[in-house]
Structure formats: structure tokens, C-alpha cells
Design an enzyme around this catalytic site. Sequence first.
Site, mmCIF file in Angstrom:
data_model
loop_
_atom_site.group_PDB
_atom_site.id
_atom_site.type_symbol
_atom_site.label_atom_id
_atom_site.label_comp_id
_atom_site.label_asym_id
_atom_site.label_seq_id
_atom_site.Cartn_x
_atom_site.Cartn_y
_atom_site.Cartn_z
ATOM 1 N N VAL A 75 1.754 5.506 11.270
ATOM 2 C CA VAL A 75 1.716 6.853 11.905
ATOM 3 C C VAL A 75 1.644 7.202 10.480
ATOM 4 C CG1 VAL A 75 3.300 7.932 12.750
ATOM 5 C CG2 VAL A 75 2.529 6.341 13.604
ATOM 6 N N ALA B 206 4.135 8.256 5.488
ATOM 7 C CA ALA B 206 2.950 7.993 6.291
ATOM 8 C C ALA B 206 4.657 5.991 6.933
ATOM 9 C CB ALA B 206 1.680 7.113 6.111
ATOM 10 N N LYS B 207 3.930 5.810 8.060
ATOM 11 C CA LYS B 207 5.208 4.536 8.555
ATOM 12 C C LYS B 207 4.548 3.682 8.680
ATOM 13 C CE LYS B 207 9.252 3.749 6.935
ATOM 14 N NZ LYS B 207 9.858 3.740 5.341
ATOM 15 N N GLY B 208 4.657 2.033 9.294
ATOM 16 C CA GLY B 208 3.730 0.906 9.890
ATOM 17 C C GLY B 208 4.706 0.515 10.514
#
Length: 427
Positions: A71, A116-118
Amino acid sequence: MSTSFGEENLWELESPLYRDALAQLDRVAGVIGLDENIHARLRVPQRATVVSFPFRREGYYEVSTVFAYRVQHVLTMGPTKGGIRYAPDVNLGEVAALAMLMTWKTALVGLPFGGAKGGVRVDPIGLTRPEIQRLTRRYTAELINVIGPETDIPAPDMGTNEQVMAWIMDTYSQHVGHATPGVVTGKPPALGGSIARREATGRGLVSLIPAAAAHTGVDLDLARVVVHGFGNVGQYAALAAHELGMKVVAVSDITGGVYNEHGLDIPKVQEWVEENGNLENLPDVEFVTNEELFALDCEILIPAAVGGVITAKNASDIKAKIIAEGANGPTTVDADEILADKAIFVIPDILANAGGVTVSYFEWVQDLQNYFWSEGEIVARLREIMGRAFEEVLNISINEGYDMRTAALIKGIRRVADAKLVRGVYP
Ligand code: NAD
């Protein structure tokens, strides 16, 4: 026509952490009189990628399929930046909330990134090293058009480490046809990783404790420290506190906590965990549960594991005078009010754990320039950035009369809003 995203549009992002992240944003938007169009835009991520993919297990014919996410919350400030977590409860809402926190964090410390992050919904504890490698390479291949040194740069988070970053870097480089170290940070130094990145989050956090102690009147020579979580962040925070002469009386991991009123020998505890994998059966300690850990007598509490652990249920039992949040989102909104009533000084996550992304930024800059800095330069610049951010947040807190979390969010959100206003709406 109203363009705001009401609750009815947010069901896909439903998660406790996302609700709390929105509640924080909405509250601060009111406090600073945020432009309502910008407020609506910031409530939702700009891009979210959801994939599912298979990877081979140890028996060649056994295949597991997992869900995975990346995201990107705000693309206004530069490339996006944020960690990747492997955990059994990862979901779109949690990843979106963590991406939003990354936006405020990078803006707060003045880095040229959006958040962001995943994550991959998988329990890494049950996987072998070759399985993690295959999973990582396939996840990277699924994100090949999403990540990149100029677009979105992952880093380690819960359940991932330097080796995972090395596999991401290798897979990405194989696809584009040339070595691309700048696609991830938190790599091993042999691949262009930054020295001092592994220790950066814990070290950066502890570098703020002397100023917090001076502000609250805590005597550091007598200070007892409790650390929840003994992974990357918790271990190096405990070590840095130990090296500064504080007494680290308890630490914990997923198997439970260990306590010694005279202080733990942190390098020895690290050795034990390195050899045995966790804190179970560590000699010369009392064992406590993770719940009991939060109520131990101490001056400084460092949550450094998962989110949502300081809740309305346990906040009133906390005896610490200072809470320095190593984990992302460890304190629920309800618990925050209780901590404020108890006059506990909270160094909020987006400030306390910003050392990781700060040294990640240094790593990315070094990779792009192919020019590497000394450990002394890295640590000095880290301390300078963290110290300045702490001072600015404390000043907002004192001068404008808000708690430290609100003050940190005010600074981060204002910076993003200013950038969005001058860029305008395209087309
Ligand atoms: P890690 O995987 O290295 O370590 C996690 C630790 O928490 C382990 O000791 C694990 O046993 C423990 N743990 C997991 N679930 C637990 C539970 N339910 N109760 C008690 N202990 C539990 O992860 P990390 O990289 O140290 O990240 C920890 C936290 O810090 C996360 O919230 C992460 O988002 C945040 N964070 C990490 C970094 C970084 O640079 N790694 C930077 C900023 C924030």
C-alpha cells in the site's frame, strides 16, 4: 458534490489499527483546521496492490497460496517508503494504517518520502529458509511494477530481515537486468546496505530518552527499563539502554517475558536468543507473561513488538513514567486517554521509531550516489535528525498545549498538507 470518503466507502480497509489511524488523523485535522479536500484525500491510500500467489513447500509437490499487499499512502512527497512484514494476521486495513503512519513519520523527520507498507499473510516461524526465499522472490516478482528506487522502496519490518531484503534486491535486479541496490534498504552491507541500519531503530529511540528524562525529571542513573519484544527494535533498544547505564529489568518475546530486578545482562540475553531462538529457559531470571510485563515497576517502558498491546484494559496498571514506542501503533486511542490522565510522557511511534527510516534514507542516498559513509557520520546524522524532531515536537506540545502524539501528528500532517496544497489537483 461532496468528495469525502465516508465510513460506507472504507469497509475494505476495516481493521482496528486503521480505525485508530483515522481517528488520529480526524482529530488532528480538526485541531489544525486542515483543508477538507486534503483531509478527505489523506484518509485513504493513493494506491493499494493486493495479490495472491503460490510458493513451493519443502516437499516439491506441496504448494501454499498466500495473500500479500503493498500500500502506498501518499505519492506527493517523493518515492514511497516503508517496511514489509511477514505475519499470520497481516491484512489490507492493517497495511494501509501502517502506510499512513509512515507518511506522518517521514514528514515529521523531514525525509523526502511518502508512506508505504507491505506484508504477506504468513507465519514465518513455520517456514524453512528456502521456503522464505521462494516466497520472497515470488512476492517481489508480483510487485515488480510497483516497487523501484525512484518509486517505492521497501525495508524490513516484523518477520523480515537483511536476508529477505537481499533476496528482494536480487529478484528485482534479475528482472530489470542490472544490479539495483537502491530498490530496498536494510540490506546486508555487502550489497550496498548501510552499516548501523540494523541497530538504527533501537538506537535512535534510546537517543531520545535522556531528553525525555530531563523533561520529566526521571533520574537516568536509577532508571529501570522494560522492553516488550526482543526482535530487531527491542534488542537494540535494550542494548543501547544497557550501554547508557540504565538497568533493563525485563524483556519479552512471543514466548513470554524474563525479569531480573538487578538488571539483565543484555549482550548475554542476545547471545542466548541467537543460539536458542527465543527467551524460553534463559537462566537466572524470573519468568513473567507478556501481560504481567506491562505492569512491572519501571520508569521507562518500550513496547517494541506488535500493535494494539497497550489498551484500555492494561493502561491503568502501567507504572512507567515514560513510554517510548518502538512498535508501530502499540497504544490504542482509548488507552492514550488513560495514559494522559496518569501524566505518563509518551514518545509516540512516529517519532520514537523514526531512526529506522532515517538510516534507511541514508542507505538509499548512499546507493544512488555509490558513495558510502562511515559509521560515525551515520550515527551523528541520525542523532541530529532525531534530536531536532524531538525538540520540535516538544515545543509544539508545550507551546500549543497538546500531548506529544498530537504534537507529532500536527507537525507531520501539516508538512504533507502544505506540499499537497502547492502541488494542487491534477489535471
Ligand atoms: P522482529 O520480527 O524483528 O521482532 C518482533 C519481536 O516481537 C520478536 O521478539 C517476537 O518474538 C516478538 N513478538 C511478536 N509477537 C508478539 C506478541 N504477540 N507478544 C509479545 N512479543 C511478540 O520485528 P521488528 O522489526 O523488531 O519490529 C517490531 C515492531 O517495531 C513492529 O511494530 C514494527 O512495525 C516496528 N518497527 C520496526 C522497525 C525496524 O527497523 N525493524 C522500524 C520502525 C518500527
